[in-house]
Write an enzyme that holds these catalytic residues in place. Sequence first.
Site, PDB file in Angstrom:
ATOM      1  N   ASP A 272       0.820  -1.226   0.000  1.00 33.85           N
ATOM      2  CA  ASP A 272       0.000   0.000   0.000  1.00 33.85           C
ATOM      3  C   ASP A 272       0.847   1.265   0.000  1.00 33.85           C
ATOM      4  O   ASP A 272       0.457   2.285   0.567  1.00 33.85           O
ATOM      5  CB  ASP A 272      -0.960   0.030   1.209  1.00 33.85           C
ATOM      6  CG  ASP A 272      -1.773  -1.245   1.304  1.00 33.85           C
ATOM      7  OD1 ASP A 272      -2.275  -1.680   0.265  1.00 33.85           O
ATOM      8  OD2 ASP A 272      -1.898  -1.791   2.412  1.00 33.85           O
TER       9      ASP A 272
ATOM     10  N   LYS B  93       1.978   2.099  -5.047  1.00 29.63           N
ATOM     11  CA  LYS B  93       2.608   1.539  -6.254  1.00 29.63           C
ATOM     12  C   LYS B  93       1.731   1.735  -7.474  1.00 29.63           C
ATOM     13  O   LYS B  93       2.234   1.987  -8.564  1.00 29.63           O
ATOM     14  CB  LYS B  93       2.882   0.035  -6.079  1.00 29.63           C
ATOM     15  CG  LYS B  93       3.966  -0.285  -5.086  1.00 29.63           C
ATOM     16  CD  LYS B  93       4.190  -1.778  -4.987  1.00 29.63           C
ATOM     17  CE  LYS B  93       2.984  -2.537  -4.490  1.00 29.63           C
ATOM     18  NZ  LYS B  93       2.589  -2.209  -3.118  1.00 29.63           N
TER      19      LYS B  93
ATOM     20  N   GLY C 132      -4.252  -4.646  -4.264  1.00 33.97           N
ATOM     21  CA  GLY C 132      -5.276  -3.712  -4.699  1.00 33.97           C
ATOM     22  C   GLY C 132      -4.610  -2.430  -5.139  1.00 33.97           C
ATOM     23  O   GLY C 132      -3.870  -1.824  -4.378  1.00 33.97           O
ATOM     24  N   HIS C 133      -4.786  -2.079  -6.403  1.00 36.35           N
ATOM     25  CA  HIS C 133      -4.190  -0.851  -6.913  1.00 36.35           C
ATOM     26  C   HIS C 133      -5.285   0.128  -7.282  1.00 36.35           C
ATOM     27  O   HIS C 133      -6.219  -0.228  -7.981  1.00 36.35           O
ATOM     28  CB  HIS C 133      -3.368  -1.139  -8.181  1.00 36.35           C
ATOM     29  CG  HIS C 133      -2.077  -1.828  -7.897  1.00 36.35           C
ATOM     30  ND1 HIS C 133      -1.287  -2.365  -8.875  1.00 36.35           N
ATOM     31  CD2 HIS C 133      -1.432  -2.038  -6.741  1.00 36.35           C
ATOM     32  CE1 HIS C 133      -0.210  -2.893  -8.324  1.00 36.35           C
ATOM     33  NE2 HIS C 133      -0.277  -2.709  -7.033  1.00 36.35           N
TER      34      HIS C 133
ATOM     35  N   GLN D 274       2.146  -6.063  -3.124  1.00 39.13           N
ATOM     36  CA  GLN D 274       2.523  -6.080  -1.696  1.00 39.13           C
ATOM     37  C   GLN D 274       3.820  -5.288  -1.485  1.00 39.13           C
ATOM     38  O   GLN D 274       4.068  -4.345  -2.219  1.00 39.13           O
ATOM     39  CB  GLN D 274       2.636  -7.525  -1.177  1.00 39.13           C
ATOM     40  CG  GLN D 274       1.300  -8.248  -1.049  1.00 39.13           C
ATOM     41  CD  GLN D 274       0.835  -8.911  -2.317  1.00 39.13           C
ATOM     42  OE1 GLN D 274       1.587  -9.561  -3.007  1.00 39.13           O
ATOM     43  NE2 GLN D 274      -0.443  -8.765  -2.641  1.00 39.13           N
TER      44      GLN D 274
HETATM   45  P1  IMP Z   1      -2.332 -12.809   2.346  1.00 38.30           P
HETATM   46  O1  IMP Z   1      -1.465 -12.261   1.275  1.00 38.30           O
HETATM   47  O2  IMP Z   1      -3.810 -12.645   2.071  1.00 38.30           O
HETATM   48  O3  IMP Z   1      -1.979 -14.225   2.712  1.00 38.30           O
HETATM   49  O4  IMP Z   1      -2.072 -11.954   3.678  1.00 38.30           O
HETATM   50  C1  IMP Z   1      -0.830 -12.007   4.375  1.00 38.30           C
HETATM   51  C2  IMP Z   1      -0.460 -10.624   4.885  1.00 38.30           C
HETATM   52  O5  IMP Z   1      -0.150  -9.784   3.780  1.00 38.30           O
HETATM   53  C3  IMP Z   1      -1.568  -9.905   5.643  1.00 38.30           C
HETATM   54  O6  IMP Z   1      -0.986  -9.102   6.657  1.00 38.30           O
HETATM   55  C4  IMP Z   1      -2.195  -9.021   4.595  1.00 38.30           C
HETATM   56  O7  IMP Z   1      -2.858  -7.914   5.156  1.00 38.30           O
HETATM   57  C5  IMP Z   1      -0.957  -8.606   3.834  1.00 38.30           C
HETATM   58  N1  IMP Z   1      -1.224  -8.208   2.447  1.00 38.30           N
HETATM   59  C6  IMP Z   1      -1.495  -9.005   1.401  1.00 38.30           C
HETATM   60  N2  IMP Z   1      -1.648  -8.281   0.285  1.00 38.30           N
HETATM   61  C7  IMP Z   1      -1.454  -6.999   0.625  1.00 38.30           C
HETATM   62  C8  IMP Z   1      -1.425  -5.782  -0.117  1.00 38.30           C
HETATM   63  O8  IMP Z   1      -1.604  -5.738  -1.348  1.00 38.30           O
HETATM   64  N3  IMP Z   1      -1.189  -4.660   0.611  1.00 38.30           N
HETATM   65  C9  IMP Z   1      -0.937  -4.685   1.936  1.00 38.30           C
HETATM   66  N4  IMP Z   1      -0.940  -5.794   2.661  1.00 38.30           N
HETATM   67  C10 IMP Z   1      -1.183  -6.948   2.010  1.00 38.30           C
END
Ligand code: IMP
Length: 427
Positions: A13, A16, A40-41, A223
Amino acid sequence: MSAVVVVGAQWGDEGKGKVIDFLAQQADMVVRHQGGNNAGHTVVVGDEEYRLHLIPSGILYGDKLCVIASGVVIDPRVLFEEMDYLARRGIGTDRLRISSQAHLIMPYHARMDALSEDRLGVNKLGTTLRGIGPAYMDKAARVGLRVGDLLQPQAFAVRLKRVLDEKNRLFARAYDVEGFDYDELLQTYLSYGEQLRPYVANTSVIINDAIDAGSRVLFEGAQGTMLDIDHGTYPFVTSSHPVAGGACIGAGVGPTKISQVYGVVKAYTSRVGDGPFPSELLNALGSDIRDRGHEYGTTTGRPRRIGWLDSVVLRHAARVNGLTGIAVTRLDVLDGLPELKIAVAYRYHGELMQEFPDNAEMIDEVEPVYETLPGWSQSINQVRQFEDLPDQARAYLTRISELIQVPLVLVSVGRERTNTIPLTALF
Ligand code: IMP
């Protein structure tokens, strides 16, 4: 040869989407290479706001080839929803290519994500519950199903049967919940396969050919570095490789083909989900920054945790990604704050630490050592030249770059494409 990788330098977040959208103007191809619809972009173009989770945001330009490469995990239902969402807004997806080797997120992955988070209780990871972790688990366990499998219905039927029997046994015995119906799942996924067929390709060949032909290829990281499964705050991480090396693995290109690696750095820090966050602000100022920056997750809507900028984290990101430049985003969110702090080191049991700890227990106990800089009072939203930024804003940016020894290449001062200050040629 021009292949640029953009990564998040913090916990995701970082903005990007905005930086990638800006760079995509000059690119011929945009590639997503890891993660899934946990990302999420948000991209703002004039009065229009676009929210994308899976399809590279380069699609908004209409003339870029957009690739979802093999390192991505794809939930076809979400992909089709996103294609429909774009079609409704007049944006075609005929320039999309999807790797036959990308793994599929199946409904049992999302269910497993929820069940295991539930079972972890207070120790939960705070995942997005999209089934990302379980899909990567199956990939590593060599029981994953891939996009290309859908194009071979008979073989897919056999593989699905084998995998689903095992999953259903697990649901019944370990979790005492009902499993999934084989015929229904088979029909649903085979029809997804027919819809996907025109897009499926050997994307490693497409990407390498483009780089070799001198095209400009942009790798869109999802991420952030601190969520990397190896180099992040394990176990509070995602299951893929958001670091720059992940672009090579997830797209099938060699490291020698990458020309630049830019780290996107939010002017403060945020984190969504559980896990350590040394510079977190658990006070009114944190809430204030959250509201000013509308810091709520694009994918899950969860309020993001907020903290000061942390240069220990950024030094770690500079090292593990080999950053050649940083793009600082959301600087305008800090307008009007009387002073700003940057964590420059950590203190652990009285000792100063310059590097991010490689051990989870230590991370929980470190205390940031801050340097305080003056803020600026004016709005910087309309500034288009670095020289026109208030002195204090320039000093803040210069200090960040100095602390991590990586040049500043871009500053973002607002949500729109135009609210951008490039400092150098980026491709
Ligand atoms: P997962 O990717 O759904 O398995 O989540 C694992 C961790 O990564 C959690 O803390 C999520 O909130 C975080 N996370 C996954 N995708 C994003 C992203 O695009 N932005 C911020 N945090 C993310």
